[in-house]
Structures are given as structure tokens and as C-alpha cells.
Design an enzyme around this catalytic site. Structure first.
Site, PDB file in Angstrom:
ATOM      1  N   SER A 153     -25.918 -95.247  46.142  1.00 48.57           N
ATOM      2  CA  SER A 153     -26.411 -94.348  47.436  1.00 48.57           C
ATOM      3  C   SER A 153     -24.989 -94.060  48.135  1.00 48.57           C
ATOM      4  CB  SER A 153     -27.162 -95.474  48.275  1.00 48.57           C
ATOM      5  OG  SER A 153     -27.495 -94.553  49.577  1.00 48.57           O
ATOM      6  N   GLU A 154     -24.778 -92.830  48.571  1.00 47.79           N
ATOM      7  CA  GLU A 154     -23.300 -92.571  49.320  1.00 47.79           C
ATOM      8  C   GLU A 154     -22.696 -93.423  50.373  1.00 47.79           C
ATOM      9  OE1 GLU A 154     -24.470 -88.843  50.455  1.00 47.79           O
ATOM     10  OE2 GLU A 154     -25.261 -89.387  52.295  1.00 47.79           O
TER      11      GLU A 154
END
Lengths: 214, 220
Positions: A50-51
Site C-alpha cells: 500500500s502506497e
């Protein structure tokens, strides 16, 4: 999308999940691509990135597991798998831009013959623009899968010769998964990999602007 | 003796004046220094440039600063989120300038500032409208865009634990932009949940070394 003919959203997510090898590092974009997470087979170790700084993202939390400071890119609460890790934003985007992720799955407004992706803006200047991490993912992942409906709700093809919407990245998409077909994008254009259940080649060609090699 | 602890929020934000550029940590609602934002609001300053990932939501922190017309310019990657109605209203009114930056470029521009670099070439945004007017260069057969460092006058950071030297730990995904922003501002102000004694943090678990931190305030 019909459940009778073509891939349903869930069937398309399962089809994409089947193409993700064991041991892959994968980022799933916001929207339809998040369905792929639920479709990943339990017998493979696939680490979701997840960024906002998570590797090894797990499913939605139970009330006991809930922590407001463990969220995904869509700001939904998630969990961390055993062995998962946390890092800061600059490191996270180093993973993305630096070619360390094996696959990202992104939604799309349009995908062109040569893999140009438009998925962040419709060009409507009356709405404030927002891009998030889409451009970094599209240029950085080793493989970029686009997941979208083949046509707009009013029947216009989203698989085009040249994108009419502002680009997210040029020549980025390697594989396109739609309700009608799976298409590989190579240097010489689009190649049919698979027709969705009950869909004919003529129907896909009708819905696809560029030439489709078979 | 080094002691970066300050007595309260008003003291923590001393020196922030009209026109300041402030880096604000957080992604969604995770890691936003809510109380420090409210201290900036209470200080009454205007014409701020706020650098942060989102456009604020609801009625607190960044949304409150935008609502009260304290923000002249927002530099961010994703201003439109659920609940970002104050951003929308002020942008629609033409009262708020927006510089849209791809998220990784936003983070790396601050890293460049903290690392003393004059900028960097990135493939992100090449051949898109967000690269218009920027210098480009072919590097190893791929088009790259020159991006400039993005320093702040101040950084407002949310962390978990701190000792009096300013060493920091963070809780889960509330870490996000904090460690990078802490390096990129002339003055870094941190709100923490808990002070610990010097020596109370395992040196190998410190994420931000105190050299990057100027002021710490405990906010339960």
C-alpha cells in the site's frame, strides 16, 4: 456487467488473481482492483503493498483488530499479515517507482493500442484535479495490469487507438483485463489472450478501436 | 543539555508567521498533527502555503485552516477525498491555489530538500500534463522530468514517542510522510503521544533521529 455473458467484476478479479505468481509483490489500485485482493488464492504467498507505507497488507479488521492508523490507499481500515512491514512514504514510492513491485493492477478510463493509460482525469477543468500515486505506479511496476469495463456505460469503447483523456503514463500497460476479454499489449499492438465466457471474437473486435491480433 | 520539549502547543508554533510554507504530515486521517494545526489556526496567521497529501476532511485540522481562509496555496497529490468539502468550496470560489504533484514526486521533492540535493529526474509524469513546462531528459532510453526540491519553513509532524533529544518512533501507517518532512523544514515541530526518558527508545527502533527535530510537544 452481466453474470450470464462476459466476466462479472468478481470473475474478472479471480481471472487476474490467477495470473499473479506465488511470491509476487503487488499493488492494487483504488476501486475495482481492490476486488483482486479478495480473490487471491490462500495457497500462494502474495504480498500486497500500500502506497502509504505497508507491505504485507491483510484483510479488513475485526472490531478487536481495528486501528485507525492502519489504513490502505483508499483510507479503509486494514490489517497487517505476520511478517508484514511498515515504512515511510519516500521508501514506499521508491518501491513503486524503482521497479521493485512485480505487478500493479490499476483501473482505467482508457487504454490505448500501445499501452498508454488514462485513469486520473477526465480533463474537466471545473473539477479540482487529483492524481495520488497513480503516475508513480504506472511508470514503476514491472508489469501494469489495467482492469476496467471494455466500454463506457453509453457504449463507447475505452480500448482506443489514442487516449482522449489526459495520460497517467505512456506505454505502461502490459495486460488489459475487461469484462469482454484479456488482451496482452506488446510492441506491435494488442493481442487477444482470452475471450470472456460467452463473448465472441467479433463482439470484442466491435468494441475495440485498434486492430486486435489473434 | 539538549531538551527539545516545549511547554504547550502555543509555544510549539511560535515563529510561524504570515506567508509561511508548512509541511503537514498525514495520509487520510492517519498521522495528521491535528492539535498543532489548531495551534496554527489559533495563532491567526494567513497566506500559508500548506504541503500535505490530502485536502483535509470534515471540520478539523487542514480543513479548518482552509475553511478559515488561512491557506493561500495547497501543494498536494490528492485534494479530493470524502469529506474534503472545504477544499472543494474554496477551490471552486477561486480562493485557493492548487499545485498538484504526483504523490511519489511530492515525497521525493521533500526528500531532496532534506538531503541537500538540487532536484532529481523522475520518469513519473513524463508525457503527461503534470510535466508541462518542465525540463526533460532521456536517461537510459527513458524520458525523465526534472523536479525541484520542496523545502518547508516549518514541518508539523505527528509521532508516537519521543525522548528529550527529539528521537522519534511512529505508530503503524501514521508514519507516512513524517520522517521525510522532518528532514525538509528549517524548523520541525512534532506532536507526540508520549514522552519517554532518554534511553527509553531502542536505538535500532528510532525512525527519525533527533537531529531532524527542533520542538516536541506531548499531546496525549
Amino acid at each position: 456487467m452481466s453474470t450470464e455473458r462476459g466476466f462479472s467484476k468478481q470473475a474478472l478479479a479471480a481471472r487476474i488473481a490467477a495470473d499473479i505468481p506465488d511470491g509476487s509483490y503487488v499493488n492494487l489500485g483504488i476501486g475495482m482492483p481492490t476486488l483482486v485482493g479478495d480473490a487471491l488464492p490462500a495457497d500462494k504467498e502474495i504480498l500486497l503493498h500500500s502506497e502509504n507505507g505497508i507491505l504485507g497488507m491483510g484483510p479488513s479488521p475485526t472490531p478487536e483488530q481495528y486501528d485507525a492508523e492502519l489504513i490502505n490507499a483508499g483510507k479503509q481500515p486494514v490489517t497487517l499479515l505476520t511478517g508484514g512491514s511498515i515504512f515511510h512514504h519516500t521508501d514506499s514510492f521508491m518501491m513503486m517507482r524503482g521497479g521493485h513491485l512485480d505487478i500493479c493492477v490499476l483501473g482505467g478510463f482508457e487504454v490505448s493500442e500501445h499501452g498508454d493509460l488514462a485513469n486520473w482525469s477526465t480533463g474537466d477543468t471545473s473539477i479540482a484535479p487529483a492524481v495520488g500515486g497513480a503516475m508513480d505506479l504506472a511508470v514503476g511496476a514491472k508489469q501494469v495490469f489495467a482492469m476496467m469495463t471494455h466500454r463506457t456505460k453509453d457504449g463507447r469503447s475505452k480500448v482506443v487507438r489514442s487516449c482522449s483523456y489526459p495520460l497517467t503514463a505512456a506505454r505502461a500497460v502490459t495486460r488489459l483485463y475487461t469484462d469482454l476479454a484479456v488482451i496482452a499489449i506488446e510492441d506491435d499492438g494488442m493481442h487477444l489472450v482470452e475471450l470472456a465466457p460467452g463473448i465472441s471474437l467479433d463482439e470484442v473486435r466491435e468494441a475495440t478501436e485498434p486492430e486486435l491480433h489473434v | 543539555m539538549i531538551d527539545k520539549r516545549v511547554g504547550g502547543l502555543a509555544e510549539a508554533v511560535e515563529g510561524i508567521d504570515d506567508g509561511a510554507t508548512i509541511l503537514v504530515s498525514g495520509f487520510g486521517d492517519a498521522g495528521i498533527p491535528v492539535e498543532l494545526c489548531h495551534a496554527v489556526l489559533d495563532r491567526g496567521v494567513r497566506d500559508l502555503t500548506i504541503v500535505t497529501n490530502n485536502g483535509g476532511s470534515g471540520e478539523t485540522d487542514i480543513a479548518a485552516l482552509i475553511r478559515e481562509k488561512r491557506v493561500a496555496k495547497l501543494i498536494c497529490s490528492y485534494p479530493r477525498s470524502t469529506g474534503s468539502h472545504w477544499f472543494k468550496q474554496r477551490w471552486d470560489e477561486g480562493a485557493l491555489e492548487l499545485e498538484l504533484v504526483p504523490q511519489g514526486t511530492l515525497s521525493e521533492r521533500m526528500r531532496a530538500a532534506g538531503a541537500g540535493l538540487g532536484g532529481f529526474f523522475t520518469p513519473t509524469g513524463a508525457e503527461t500534463e503534470l510535466a508541462q513546462g518542465k525540463e526533460t531528459r532521456m536517461i537510459n532510453g527513458r524520458l525523465h522530468v526534472l523536479e525541484q526540491p520542496l523545502p518547508g519553513d516549518f514541518a508539523l509532524v505527528h509521532a508516537q514517542q519521543a525522548d528529550r533529544w527529539g528521537n522519534l518512533t511512529y505508530h503503524l501507517a501514521a508514519r507516512n510522510f513524517g520522517p521525510t518532512m522532518a528532514t525538509a523544514a528549517a524548523t520541525t515541530i512534532v506532536q507526540v503521544r508520549e514522552f519517554v526518558e532518554l534511553g527509553g527508545l531502542n536505538p535500532e527502533h528510532i525512525i527519525t533521529p533527533g537531529i531532524f527535530v527542533d520542538r516536541i510537544v506531548e499531546v496525549g
